[in-house]
Motif scaffolding. Structure first.
Motif, short mmCIF file in Angstrom:
data_model
loop_
_atom_site.label_atom_id
_atom_site.label_comp_id
_atom_site.label_asym_id
_atom_site.label_seq_id
_atom_site.Cartn_x
_atom_site.Cartn_y
_atom_site.Cartn_z
N LYS A 58 0.28 29.34 16.95
CA LYS A 58 0.05 29.45 15.50
C LYS A 58 -0.75 28.24 15.01
CE LYS A 58 2.45 30.64 11.28
NZ LYS A 58 3.74 30.94 10.68
N PHE A 87 -2.74 32.96 11.79
CA PHE A 87 -2.16 32.64 10.48
C PHE A 87 -0.67 32.97 10.44
CE2 PHE A 87 -1.36 33.86 6.01
CZ PHE A 87 -1.68 32.65 5.40
N ASP A 88 -0.31 34.12 11.04
CA ASP A 88 1.08 34.56 11.01
C ASP A 88 1.36 35.43 12.23
OD1 ASP A 88 3.67 34.94 9.99
OD2 ASP A 88 3.10 36.79 8.98
N PRO A 114 -7.39 38.18 5.31
CA PRO A 114 -6.65 38.09 6.58
C PRO A 114 -6.64 39.45 7.28
CG PRO A 114 -5.41 37.04 4.82
CD PRO A 114 -6.56 37.74 4.17
#
Length: 138
Positions: A58, A87-88, A114
């Motif tokens: 991450k 990002f996630d 995103p």
């Protein structure tokens, strides 16, 4: 969709049940008419090793190739090659932002939002990939 908090709740519940079963095993009841059946509870688990690998990455740059032969975006067909910063990460998908889509006529096209990619659709990924590197797309 199972998020990380729900998965922790499920694991905690399974652990509590296992502790209760161990307590019953260690402290059998005096009544001989009762039969205690002990079984292991198995829950449909997602490959935690893959998710943990992505969680460790991450914030790092990654190159992702998905299973599809080609995708279509705004009428432009392209190979499913994405490069961006993680990002996630959840148990169902990885989100990249900022993310570049590697297209033949625009190899450094930056996607404006995103981009989430389902984990089961990832065919290959390369961690710590410099998104500014040129790669052959044909």
């Amino acid at each position: 969709m199972v998020n990380r908090k729900e998965n922790k709740k499920v694991k905690r519940h399974v652990q509590e049940e296992a502790d209760e079963q161990q307590h019953v095993k260690d402290n059998p009841k005096k009544n001989n008419n009762e039969v205690v059946i002990q079984t292991k509870i198995k829950i449909n688990e997602i490959d935690d090793e893959f998710v943990n690998t992505l969680l460790d990455l991450k914030g790092d740059s990654i190159l992702v190739v998905t299973e599809s032969d080609q995708l279509n975006l705004f009428g432009q067909a392209f190979r499913p090659i994405f490069c961006g910063t993680i990002f996630d990460v959840t148990f169902s998908h990885v989100t990249l932002f900022p993310v570049q889509i590697k297209m033949i006529n625009a190899p450094f096209f930056e996607f404006p939002t995103p981009l989430s990619i389902p984990l089961e659709k990832i065919a290959h990924f390369t961690p710590n990939f410099d998104c500014d590197d040129r790669i052959p797309l044909t």
